[in-house]
Design a protein around this motif. Structure first.
Motif, short mmCIF file in Angstrom:
data_model
loop_
_atom_site.label_atom_id
_atom_site.label_comp_id
_atom_site.label_asym_id
_atom_site.label_seq_id
_atom_site.Cartn_x
_atom_site.Cartn_y
_atom_site.Cartn_z
N PHE A 38 0.83 -1.19 0.00
CA PHE A 38 0.00 0.00 0.00
C PHE A 38 0.87 1.25 0.00
CE2 PHE A 38 -2.77 3.22 1.86
CZ PHE A 38 -3.96 3.01 1.18
N GLU A 39 1.99 1.17 0.71
CA GLU A 39 2.90 2.32 0.79
C GLU A 39 3.52 2.61 -0.57
OE1 GLU A 39 1.76 0.87 4.50
OE2 GLU A 39 2.83 -0.28 2.95
N ASP A 40 3.94 1.55 -1.29
CA ASP A 40 4.48 1.74 -2.64
C ASP A 40 3.41 2.29 -3.58
OD1 ASP A 40 6.88 0.79 -1.73
OD2 ASP A 40 6.75 -1.15 -2.75
N PHE A 41 2.20 1.78 -3.44
CA PHE A 41 1.10 2.25 -4.28
C PHE A 41 0.89 3.75 -4.08
CE2 PHE A 41 -3.56 3.16 -4.24
CZ PHE A 41 -3.76 3.14 -5.61
N GLU A 42 0.95 4.22 -2.84
CA GLU A 42 0.79 5.64 -2.57
C GLU A 42 1.91 6.47 -3.19
OE1 GLU A 42 -2.05 7.19 -0.35
OE2 GLU A 42 -2.47 5.61 -1.79
#
Length: 259
Positions: A38-42
């Motif tokens: 999720f952090e990479d997606f953000e």
């Protein structure tokens, strides 16, 4: 169907702690599952593991997203040839109260919608309501003070506190007629491809009707009993980001297996 879960922020090979039970139940049933950061997606990077296959129908199961971020996730899946089962318009339809209100107006408390900077006293002028339940388009105030405004003049205070605790008012303000609801009667149902499901098997006729009339493949339906002996719709929510509440993970995944 392929389930997409967020991974642990510190270990990209493990599911986030909040979804361990669901991941285990899904894999035990032989359902296809992938993880993504999720952090990479953000940060603009979307790299599911295992990769999504072209033509696959995807059900996201993770953190609540604002509609514009859900649109970005939809596009990221599409870029890999896969498709989220719920499109962005359908996500917004169940995520934001004004989107579903007209279709359920007879089943839910009367509501006035206002902008964040509106004159709230003027917005409810002429409403002979016992009190006001105040929330933004998604959530109510969950601090000790709660979301009930005893008078129209208190509405602004509740809105200010929502903004303080949540960081922003999402979408706008919903001012709902206060109804007396019986404690410990709330039950969460789910609609999965227009069929209503309850954790005990049976569902009220009102729930089945709501499931059939809302254009979204997967959403939650929260029902409470009133002091007048009626079932009342309190909230809809996109099923991908709704808590299971009293549902066990195996019950939840057994429902999703009914494709």
């Amino acid at each position: 169907m392929h389930l997409l879960f967020p991974c642990d922020p510190f270990n990209k090979s493990s599911v986030d702690d909040n979804y361990v039970e669901e991941w285990q139940a899904a894999t035990d049933m032989g359902m296809a599952c992938s993880l993504f950061s999720f952090e990479d997606f953000e940060e603009g990077v979307f790299r599911p593991r295992p990769a999504l296959a072209a033509g696959e129908s995807i059900v996201y199961r993770g953190w609540m997203l604002r509609p514009e971020r859900y649109a970005a996730l939809f596009d990221a899946c599409a870029a890999q040839g896969a498709r989220l089962d719920t499109d962005t318009a359908q996500y917004r339809r169940c995520h934001h109260l004004p989107e579903w209100y007209a279709a359920c107006v007879d089943d839910t408390p009367e509501t006035v919608f206002a902008a964040r900077d509106a004159d709230f006293v003027a917005a409810v002028a002429g409403k002979d309501w016992p009190a006001f339940f105040v929330k933004d388009h998604v959530k109510s105030l969950t601090s000790t003070r709660g979301s009930i405004a005893a008078t129209a003049c208190e509405i602004a205070l509740v809105v200010d506190l929502i903004e303080q605790y949540r960081g922003a008012v999402e979408g706008g303000v919903c001012i709902r007629r206060y109804e007396t609801l019986l404690p410990d009667t709330e039950e969460r149902y789910f609609s999965w491809h227009s069929r209503a499901y309850g954790r005990h098997g049976s569902v009220p006729a009102m729930v089945a009707s709501i499931a059939a009339r809302i254009d979204s493949p997967f959403f939650s339906i929260d029902i409470v009993s009133s002091d007048k002996g009626q079932l009342r719709l309190i909230e809809l929510g996109d099923g991908q980001v709704s808590d299971r509440k009293q549902w066990t993970a195996p019950q939840f995944m057994a429902m999703l297996a009914q494709v």
